[in-house]
Design a protein around this motif. Structure first.
Motif, mmCIF file in Angstrom:
data_model
loop_
_atom_site.group_PDB
_atom_site.id
_atom_site.type_symbol
_atom_site.label_atom_id
_atom_site.label_comp_id
_atom_site.label_asym_id
_atom_site.label_seq_id
_atom_site.Cartn_x
_atom_site.Cartn_y
_atom_site.Cartn_z
ATOM 1 N N ILE A 1 0.850 -1.207 0.000
ATOM 2 C CA ILE A 1 0.000 0.000 0.000
ATOM 3 C C ILE A 1 0.874 1.240 0.000
ATOM 4 O O ILE A 1 1.659 1.465 0.936
ATOM 5 C CB ILE A 1 -0.929 0.012 1.227
ATOM 6 N N GLU A 2 0.752 2.025 -1.074
ATOM 7 C CA GLU A 2 1.537 3.258 -1.175
ATOM 8 C C GLU A 2 0.971 4.283 -0.186
ATOM 9 O O GLU A 2 -0.224 4.608 -0.228
ATOM 10 C CB GLU A 2 1.449 3.798 -2.614
ATOM 11 N N PRO A 3 1.795 4.803 0.741
ATOM 12 C CA PRO A 3 1.278 5.782 1.707
ATOM 13 C C PRO A 3 0.798 7.061 0.993
ATOM 14 O O PRO A 3 1.469 7.545 0.087
ATOM 15 C CB PRO A 3 2.485 6.082 2.600
ATOM 16 N N VAL A 4 -0.329 7.539 1.414
ATOM 17 C CA VAL A 4 -0.864 8.779 0.839
ATOM 18 C C VAL A 4 -0.160 9.951 1.528
ATOM 19 O O VAL A 4 0.081 9.904 2.744
ATOM 20 C CB VAL A 4 -2.396 8.859 1.085
ATOM 21 N N ARG A 5 0.175 10.957 0.741
ATOM 22 C CA ARG A 5 0.874 12.116 1.311
ATOM 23 C C ARG A 5 -0.035 12.808 2.333
ATOM 24 O O ARG A 5 -1.235 12.991 2.102
ATOM 25 C CB ARG A 5 1.251 13.115 0.209
ATOM 26 N N ASP A 6 0.557 13.204 3.443
ATOM 27 C CA ASP A 6 -0.206 13.825 4.532
ATOM 28 C C ASP A 6 0.347 15.234 4.774
ATOM 29 O O ASP A 6 1.386 15.400 5.417
ATOM 30 C CB ASP A 6 -0.065 12.957 5.787
#
Lengths: 148, 186
Positions: A9-14
């Motif tokens: 799962i590619e981390p979503v930018r926060d």
């Protein structure tokens, strides 16, 4: 030391987390002179690079060959020594001077001439006089004696 | 092996023969990423520049042990990160003390400034508890915007491992900052 695992799962930018982390650790410094940093790295490496570029002296270049040639030479020397020991020596030695004798039909012409009735004359005809004209004289005499 | 790796391998072979131009080119190709990693390890610009120079020299000293059939970047960045971590431990560094100028806003009230400072110090403490490699990964990913593939190729690990480290770091940071956030919300 943690054991690494995998995630698909590619981390979503926060953006909020990024803002907080930037506040704590700062952005990458701006305006770094990359050419100057590279030049410093090159300058620091000059001496080492020059050492690597040095042409090896002859004894260093010979070394790889020597490692192969030396054992070969040692083996060859040992083989020669063994051959010298096991080969029988000849019973007689060569004479100091060499006598060359010509034979005609298996007979020694000089020995025959000595044994002939006219002795020294015959020897002279075979061996030749000291003045070296004997060949010419003998040829002329033989020519005159031929029947015409 | 990628095309970039092949170019690096050819340059490395020339560097082994003492080719200054090849060394220059190799430095030029990696200096920016090296500086970015060095800065994240040491938190100080001049220290980062020293580390970059030091790492390139160390790499040159060990270049004969490098296997040219493999990628140069992970090998070089391993040299750099090991050296950086040693420097970080051995020096009483200015790392965490160097706070960017733009972090303190003049518009903040004293109360807001105190809250920000509290969050900042909690965050630094929380990041410091992460494994060293995870600290580096989370900063490169979250602050510098590197992709997981870029981090993976630099550190010589898989994309999946990078993603896992980011998820793990986020979970740890959420836990550490949770009480503070709840405090803010109440």
């Amino acid at each position: 030391m943690t054991e690494d695992r995998e995630s698909s799962i590619e981390p979503v930018r926060d953006p909020a987390l990024r803002a907080a982390l930037v506040d704590a650790f700062g952005e990458q410094p701006a305006g770094v002179d990359w050419a100057a940093v590279s030049a410093r790295a090159r300058e620091a490496a000059q001496f080492r690079l020059r050492g690597r570029a040095r042409v090896a002296p002859w004894w260093e270049q010979v070394t790889p060959w020597a490692t192969k040639l030396l054992p070969l030479g040692a083996v060859a020397a040992a083989a020669a020594l063994v051959l010298a020991i096991v080969t029988p020596r000849p019973a007689t030695t060569a004479a100091d001077t060499t006598v060359v004798s010509r034979t005609v039909d298996g007979r020694d012409a000089i020995a025959d001439a000595i044994a002939s009735p006219n002795g020294s004359g015959a020897v002279q005809r075979v061996a030749g006089p000291v003045d070296d004209d004997w060949l010419w004289n003998a040829t002329a005499a033989a020519h005159a004696a031929e029947p015409r | 092996m990628t095309a970039d790796d092949a170019i690096d391998a050819a340059l490395v072979d020339r560097v082994r023969g003492g080719d200054v131009d090849a060394y220059d080119e190799l430095v030029r190709r990696h200096v920016q990423r090296a500086h970015a990693v060095a800065y994240r390890l040491l938190g100080h610009r001049e220290d980062a520049e020293d580390l970059v120079q030091d790492a390139f020299i160390q790499a040159l000293d060990r270049i004969d042990s490098f296997d040219s059939t493999r990628a140069f970047a992970p090998w070089f960045f391993r040299v750099l990160t090991n050296r950086g971590l040693n420097m970080r431990q051995s020096r009483a560094l200015r790392t965490v003390s160097e706070i960017p100028d733009d972090t303190a806003s003049s518009d903040d009230s004293p109360e807001q400034s105190a809250e920000r400072e509290e969050l900042r110090s909690r965050l630094r403490e929380a990041v410091a508890t992460l494994p060293e490699r995870q600290q580096l990964i989370v900063q490169l990913f979250e602050i510098d915007g590197w992709t997981s593939a870029e981090i993976a190729s630099t550190l010589g690990i898989s994309d999946g491992t990078v993603r896992w480290h980011v998820h793990e770091a986020r979970r740890a940071l959420r836990e550490a900052l949770g009480p503070l956030r709840r405090q803010e919300q109440s």
